[in-house]
Design an enzyme around this catalytic site. Structure first.
Site, PDB file in Angstrom:
ATOM      1  N   ARG A   1       0.859  -1.182   0.000  1.00 22.15           N
ATOM      2  CA  ARG A   1       0.000   0.000   0.000  1.00 22.15           C
ATOM      3  C   ARG A   1       0.894   1.231   0.000  1.00 22.15           C
ATOM      4  O   ARG A   1       1.473   1.586   1.021  1.00 22.15           O
ATOM      5  CB  ARG A   1      -0.889  -0.028   1.254  1.00 22.15           C
ATOM      6  CG  ARG A   1      -2.081   0.913   1.217  1.00 22.15           C
ATOM      7  CD  ARG A   1      -2.714   1.024   2.602  1.00 22.15           C
ATOM      8  NE  ARG A   1      -1.878   1.862   3.462  1.00 22.15           N
ATOM      9  CZ  ARG A   1      -1.881   1.802   4.794  1.00 22.15           C
ATOM     10  NH1 ARG A   1      -2.647   0.954   5.431  1.00 22.15           N
ATOM     11  NH2 ARG A   1      -1.105   2.610   5.494  1.00 22.15           N
TER      12      ARG A   1
ATOM     13  N   HIS B   1      -3.960   4.404   4.489  1.00 24.77           N
ATOM     14  CA  HIS B   1      -5.116   3.491   4.556  1.00 24.77           C
ATOM     15  C   HIS B   1      -6.315   4.160   3.907  1.00 24.77           C
ATOM     16  O   HIS B   1      -6.979   3.595   3.043  1.00 24.77           O
ATOM     17  CB  HIS B   1      -5.413   3.150   6.009  1.00 24.77           C
ATOM     18  CG  HIS B   1      -6.769   2.563   6.244  1.00 24.77           C
ATOM     19  ND1 HIS B   1      -7.141   1.334   5.743  1.00 24.77           N
ATOM     20  CD2 HIS B   1      -7.862   3.060   6.885  1.00 24.77           C
ATOM     21  CE1 HIS B   1      -8.401   1.090   6.092  1.00 24.77           C
ATOM     22  NE2 HIS B   1      -8.852   2.126   6.769  1.00 24.77           N
TER      23      HIS B   1
ATOM     24  N   TYR C   1       3.903   5.800  11.195  1.00 26.19           N
ATOM     25  CA  TYR C   1       4.273   4.396  11.427  1.00 26.19           C
ATOM     26  C   TYR C   1       5.053   3.721  10.295  1.00 26.19           C
ATOM     27  O   TYR C   1       5.599   2.657  10.497  1.00 26.19           O
ATOM     28  CB  TYR C   1       3.014   3.565  11.750  1.00 26.19           C
ATOM     29  CG  TYR C   1       1.910   3.637  10.705  1.00 26.19           C
ATOM     30  CD1 TYR C   1       1.924   2.789   9.602  1.00 26.19           C
ATOM     31  CD2 TYR C   1       0.869   4.554  10.815  1.00 26.19           C
ATOM     32  CE1 TYR C   1       0.923   2.856   8.643  1.00 26.19           C
ATOM     33  CE2 TYR C   1      -0.129   4.627   9.866  1.00 26.19           C
ATOM     34  CZ  TYR C   1      -0.115   3.774   8.778  1.00 26.19           C
ATOM     35  OH  TYR C   1      -1.093   3.844   7.834  1.00 26.19           O
TER      36      TYR C   1
END
Lengths: 336, 362
Positions: B257, B261, B270
């Site tokens: 990805r 998100h 993160y």
């Protein structure tokens, strides 16, 4: 007409549904060779084959979730949840998928799924086998929730539920499975509205609203009350969502008094909704505040205690006395 | 055949665009000629353009949210393009590239994210369920649909898309059990994009995800999810197995990805920059570009055509989004039931009167 038990009447209704529509499939744990732990599906797998009466792996979310996919494909799955307390692993699929897909897709996808649940106590069972979880589902938009109290209704209503294009939670009063009654199997699925309550005992003084296993108890209470000169009208809700308020309203306008009884816990239960709605609709007709006779707000207790938990004839009569302004168990109660 | 057990990751197109020979998989993509290759490339570029446009629309306040599929174009186009019209897709909310392959109206993709509807399209129009927000729930629906196909005696297949995070859900595991027990014609297509919002795949699985399926009795493949040819080959193998009555297959498409998100997420909290750079060189579009170049197919004219197509789709999406009709207030009550409900009818009636009271209606 033939005489049969309530469990046999459902069996016969399922058989008719399987005969009438090749898209009807039954799914559940132990429903095949064994015929279900209560034998409600007895003999159906033998006659309709394992592809239409499917024994499933032991996973309730799996049963409901695959039923959703079958419904997408045009099938009418009838799922059996073995016991009331086992429905929670399937709760997410029922509430987030089954109930919402028709709404989510703007009506494009129908979810004609029937979920049969033997419910309620009174059989001396171990934990998780005696619960009344109907309020979780009546609180969920998109579901129809019904419960039968006698063999004829059980037969008719299971066929109606299966024929409905909406998802239906079908609560079967397990302690009444062995009650016998006359059943006319030559009805059609549209004989009754899925929303109609029934006045099962006429009366003028008090309206006693019940459903499922407690209808028989409520009728007994009405007989006992009449011995004391109180005339009780008993209503069998049949449909728990939506509720046929018109029938209750007409009764309460006549009697001026309302008692609601269910086995489920009281707080936030069906009794609360009925009391609130009827108070709003019949405020100037009421002679007393509505009363509820229900299970306590405790987890369902061990079998040796269930007679205390379950509403019985005496507790119903006590509530009848309360709305009649007669002496009752709380007459001298000074508590908060 | 390379399998999970030997740690194999099937790859037919290297990150630098070299065609890697694989005796087991090559035959499944041997029909992919120059024209098909160019068209696969075009789809991936268009889908990336849709993603960029949607992200821009969200930043401009025209969409409430958007879940980018940036980096997952090969996984979605490679699999989506192998499906037959009658096959049925049960995806998550990120499968907008697959929806594109299904021929969805471009504007319909945006309907959910603008907040106008819970479903962008009629599922039966493109044989694809609406986006599923509950993680992994759709795998059971695919399995049930496949059971229906099996009972109907047709060779239609259901395919379910889900992510690495979903594999921790009970529903996904139950779906594999049901599918295996009944030998349902279903394909479990897992896009392992390494992240479930902020949680790395290592939190969901200690060993490769594809390794789980054999435990359920389901054959499994682990492919380079950024390699459109490998994804195509694997999906075709799975579809063929399902169509011929040999049950379910699990595919782990290992991808990444590249974006957040959703537009509400902040991956800088993160994701290690170096990790992202590592994956940047494995970009699914770049390698096809290199491959096309090596075959002298990447002409200026071709590229200009692809860009024009992508821009045109983006333009249509923007216009469609901005001109989307607002839902009528009373439609909030529509389609709760397929038949009328006395309770809801009353509530609707009362709310209608309430609304009319503002117009001096009564």
């Amino acid at each position: 007409m033939s005489t049969m038990t309530l469990s046999r009447a459902i069996n016969s209704g399922l058989r008719k549904a399987l005969e009438d529509d090749p898209k009807v499939v039954l799914m559940g744990e132990d429903i095949g060779k064994l015929g279900g732990v209560f034998r409600v599906t007895d003999g159906l797998q033998k006659d309709f084959g394992a592809h239409r009466v499917m024994d499933t792996p032991l996973a309730e979310a799996g049963i409901i979730g695959t039923a959703v996919g079958l419904a997408y494909r045009g099938y009418r799955p009838v799922c059996e949840i073995q016991f009331d307390g086992f429905i929670y692993p399937g709760f997410d699929q029922i509430v987030t998928q089954v109930a919402k897909l028709h709404y989510r897709t703007g009506g494009a996808v129908k979810m004609p799924i029937t979920i049969r649940v033997p419910f309620g106590g009174g059989i001396g069972a171990v934990e998780h086998h005696s619960e009344s979880p109907e309020a979780y589902f009546t609180h969920t938009s998109g579901l129809r929730v019904v419960s039968c109290s006698n063999p004829q209704d059980a037969h008719t209503m299971v066929r109606q539920a299966i024929a409905s294009d909406d998802p239906v939670l079908f609560f079967e009063p397990k302690r009444r499975y062995w009650t016998k009654g006359e059943v006319n199997e030559e009805i059609t699925a549209d004989t009754l509205s899925l929303e109609s309550a029934a006045v099962v005992n006429s009366g003028n003084d008090v309206t006693l609203v019940s459903f499922g296993p407690l209808v028989a108890t409520a009728r007994d209470a009405a007989i006992a009350a009449s011995d004391e000169g109180v005339s009780v009208e008993v209503i069998d809700l049949r449909s728990l969502s939506p509720i046929d308020f018109a029938t209750i309203e007409a009764s309460v306008r006549k009697t001026g008094r309302l008692v609601i009884t269910h086995e489920a816990q009281q707080f936030g239960g069906l009794g609360a909704e009925i009391a609130a709605s009827i108070t709003q609709r019949c405020f100037y007709y009421l002679e007393a505040a509505p009363e509820r006779v229900t299970g306590f707000d405790t987890p369902y207790p061990a079998a040796k205690l269930e007679d205390h938990f379950l509403p019985n004839l005496d507790r119903m009569l006590d509530a009848v006395d309360r709305v009649m302004g007669k002496d009752n168990s709380l007459s001298n109660w000074k508590g908060q | 055949m390379s399998s999970v057990d030997d740690g194999g990751l099937v790859q037919l197109l290297s990150p630098t665009g070299e065609r890697v020979k694989n005796a087991d998989y090559d035959s499944w993509v041997e029909d992919v000629d120059d024209a098909q290759l160019k068209s696969l490339y075009e789809d991936m570029v268009v889908v990336r353009r849709i993603d960029t446009e949607a992200t821009a629309l969200q930043r401009q306040g025209e969409l409430g949210l958007w879940p980018p599929l940036l980096g997952q174009e090969a996984a979605q186009i490679g699999s989506g393009r192998t499906l037959r019209e009658d096959d049925f897709v049960f995806g998550s909310y990120r499968e907008n590239g697959v929806a594109y392959c299904r021929g969805v109206d471009y504007t319909d993709i945006m309907r959910v994210w603008r907040g106008n509807a819970h479903a962008g399209w009629n599922p039966y129009d493109i044989n694809m369920a609406p986006s599923q927000v509950i993680i992994g729930a759709q795998t059971l629906h695919a399995t049930g649909y496949a059971l229906g196909c099996q009972q109907d005696g047709v060779d239609t297949v259901a395919i379910s898309y889900f992510g690495d995070g979903a594999t921790s859900q009970g529903d996904v595991n139950e779906a594999m059990i049901f599918a295996a027990s009944y030998q349902a014609p279903v394909v479990f297509f897992c896009q392992n994009n390494q992240w479930a919002i902020s949680e790395p795949v290592g939190l969901q699985a200690r060993t490769p995800i594809a390794g789980r399926a054999p435990g359920f009795g389901i054959p499994s493949m682990r492919v380079d999810g950024n390699d459109v040819l490998a994804v195509m080959a694997a999906t075709r193998i799975a579809l063929d197995r399902a169509r011929s009555g040999n049950g379910p297959t699990f595919i782990e498409a290992v991808t990444y990805r590249m974006g957040p998100h959703t537009t509400s997420d902040d991956p800088s909290r993160y994701v290690d920059v170096l990790e992202r750079e590592d994956w940047q060189v494995k970009d699914p579009i770049v390698r096809v570009e290199a491959y096309l170049k090596s075959k002298d197919l990447l002409t200026e004219e071709f590229q200009a055509g692809v860009k024009a197509k992508a821009d045109d789709v983006a333009k249509k999406i923007r216009a469609g989004t901005l001109n989307m009709e607002e839902p009528d207030a009373l439609s909030v009550f529509d389609n709760v039931y397929s038949t009328s409900s006395s309770w809801l009818d009353r509530q609707k009636n009362q709310y209608s009167h309430y609304l009319q009271s503002f117009e001096g209606g009564h």
